[in-house]
Scaffold this active site. Sequence first.
Site, PDB file in Angstrom:
ATOM      1  N   ALA A 118      -8.067  -1.434   2.610  1.00  0.00           N
ATOM      2  CA  ALA A 118      -8.673  -1.285   1.272  1.00  0.00           C
ATOM      3  C   ALA A 118      -8.558  -2.578   0.452  1.00  0.00           C
ATOM      4  CB  ALA A 118      -7.983  -0.148   0.519  1.00  0.00           C
ATOM      5  N   ARG A 145      -6.476   3.852  -2.958  1.00  0.00           N
ATOM      6  CA  ARG A 145      -7.155   2.693  -2.371  1.00  0.00           C
ATOM      7  C   ARG A 145      -8.033   3.123  -1.198  1.00  0.00           C
ATOM      8  NH1 ARG A 145      -5.499  -2.443  -4.031  1.00  0.00           N
ATOM      9  NH2 ARG A 145      -5.968  -3.346  -1.999  1.00  0.00           N
ATOM     10  N   ASP A 183      -4.703  -7.945   7.825  1.00  0.00           N
ATOM     11  CA  ASP A 183      -4.760  -8.667   6.550  1.00  0.00           C
ATOM     12  C   ASP A 183      -3.609  -8.071   5.731  1.00  0.00           C
ATOM     13  OD1 ASP A 183      -5.912 -10.381   4.603  1.00  0.00           O
ATOM     14  OD2 ASP A 183      -6.943  -8.678   3.683  1.00  0.00           O
ATOM     15  N   CYS A 234      -2.941 -13.431   1.532  1.00  0.00           N
ATOM     16  CA  CYS A 234      -3.374 -14.291   0.427  1.00  0.00           C
ATOM     17  C   CYS A 234      -2.127 -14.898  -0.227  1.00  0.00           C
ATOM     18  CB  CYS A 234      -4.264 -13.556  -0.567  1.00  0.00           C
ATOM     19  SG  CYS A 234      -3.523 -12.109  -1.303  1.00  0.00           S
TER      20      CYS A 234
HETATM   21  N1  SAM Z   1      -8.227  -6.217   3.882  1.00  0.00           N
HETATM   22  C1  SAM Z   1      -8.483  -5.793   2.514  1.00  0.00           C
HETATM   23  C2  SAM Z   1      -9.808  -6.353   2.061  1.00  0.00           C
HETATM   24  O1  SAM Z   1     -10.246  -7.399   2.583  1.00  0.00           O
HETATM   25  O2  SAM Z   1     -10.458  -5.755   1.207  1.00  0.00           O
HETATM   26  C3  SAM Z   1      -7.341  -6.176   1.595  1.00  0.00           C
HETATM   27  C4  SAM Z   1      -6.029  -5.644   2.084  1.00  0.00           C
HETATM   28  S1  SAM Z   1      -4.686  -5.784   0.966  1.00  0.00           S
HETATM   29  C5  SAM Z   1      -4.164  -7.408   1.219  1.00  0.00           C
HETATM   30  C6  SAM Z   1      -3.454  -4.866   1.794  1.00  0.00           C
HETATM   31  C7  SAM Z   1      -3.705  -3.358   1.840  1.00  0.00           C
HETATM   32  O3  SAM Z   1      -2.834  -2.803   2.809  1.00  0.00           O
HETATM   33  C8  SAM Z   1      -3.418  -2.616   0.553  1.00  0.00           C
HETATM   34  O4  SAM Z   1      -4.519  -1.825   0.221  1.00  0.00           O
HETATM   35  C9  SAM Z   1      -2.206  -1.745   0.872  1.00  0.00           C
HETATM   36  O5  SAM Z   1      -2.206  -0.505   0.195  1.00  0.00           O
HETATM   37  C10 SAM Z   1      -2.362  -1.556   2.366  1.00  0.00           C
HETATM   38  N2  SAM Z   1      -1.127  -1.305   3.137  1.00  0.00           N
HETATM   39  C11 SAM Z   1       0.104  -1.818   2.919  1.00  0.00           C
HETATM   40  N3  SAM Z   1       0.965  -1.408   3.859  1.00  0.00           N
HETATM   41  C12 SAM Z   1       0.242  -0.635   4.732  1.00  0.00           C
HETATM   42  C13 SAM Z   1       0.571   0.079   5.922  1.00  0.00           C
HETATM   43  N4  SAM Z   1       1.810   0.067   6.395  1.00  0.00           N
HETATM   44  N5  SAM Z   1      -0.401   0.775   6.544  1.00  0.00           N
HETATM   45  C14 SAM Z   1      -1.665   0.795   6.037  1.00  0.00           C
HETATM   46  N6  SAM Z   1      -2.030   0.144   4.903  1.00  0.00           N
HETATM   47  C15 SAM Z   1      -1.091  -0.562   4.265  1.00  0.00           C
END
Ligand code: SAM
Length: 297
Positions: A118, A145, A183, A234
């Site tokens: 997300a 998200r 990511d 990022c």
């Molecule tokens: N790749 C996305 C984009 O380009 O739009 C942005 C991703 S953002 C950096 C990281 C996301 O990973 C967040 O929405 C967060 O809620 C989710 N997240 C964090 N830990 C996670 C996990 N263990 N499993 C799945 N999602 C996770």
Amino acid sequence: MEEIPELLLQLLQEQYTEKEVNKILEGYQTKRETTLRVNTLKATVEEIKQILQSKKIEFEQMPWYPEAFVLRNIQETEIEKGEIYEQGKIYLQSLSSMLPVLLLEPKKKVDILDMAAAPGGKTTQLAALTQNTANITACEMNKMRAERLKYNIEKQGASSVYVMLTDSRKLDSCFSFDQILLDAPCSGSGTITVGERRKFTKEWLEKINHTQLTLLQKAISLLKPGGNMIYSTCSILSCENEEIIKKVLKAGKIELEPLSIEKLPVPQLPTKLPGTITICPNNLWEGFFVATLRKLK
Ligand code: SAM
């Protein structure tokens, strides 16, 4: 520079030279240009060019990715009111954030996992580059998200994506994927803008580092032998990037595929792991890190 969190400044000063730190701080203070990606599932590059021209919006097309445009005389909020945005013909995405998917080189008709998906900029880019022919599994653990992710997938016509509301570290080990995008959640140290308040404590950063490592270990276990993956953040801090990669390389299940610098017109910062790329924030680029890994056969 009192607005920059103290710990962040200290970590930057430990990792980079004074000149590099000054460049980063300058980047934090610069307003970034509006950039977009043409969604080739719903529009052609030519169509978007013509629409922008008819609306007298100045733009520059990126030679390294014809779908990427930098807009010169318009704010994001203005673009969001327009039809091409409403209809999902474009996606507002930073140039840095387009690189991980491009460097993954997603293939048609294979199984691809997006482990932290997300709001879906990269998931929908994966679907567009494979023209909805790959089987894309997009994981997101945060419910709100995940809703945003679903909304964007629908709006962009990314019908090849299956969303899972789950912690991707808990994915069943019976799954396996040809290609993986991780990511990873991060401190966002590449995208700081001065004046904004951000949490930045040692304990918080350590927790993030743990999540990054465990996510990457899981990614490696889910990747098919011979398959490739991207680890991106990022952040421009080596503790979230090079150090995480170095730890998994030690286990001997994957190798680093060096990224070539000449192909990428990006402002780079020195890396602690040759073959990986750290982008310096400026008016065009967000601070970002990208590494490509391949699982050994
Ligand atoms: N790749 C996305 C984009 O380009 O739009 C942005 C991703 S953002 C950096 C990281 C996301 O990973 C967040 O929405 C967060 O809620 C989710 N997240 C964090 N830990 C996670 C996990 N263990 N499993 C799945 N999602 C996770």
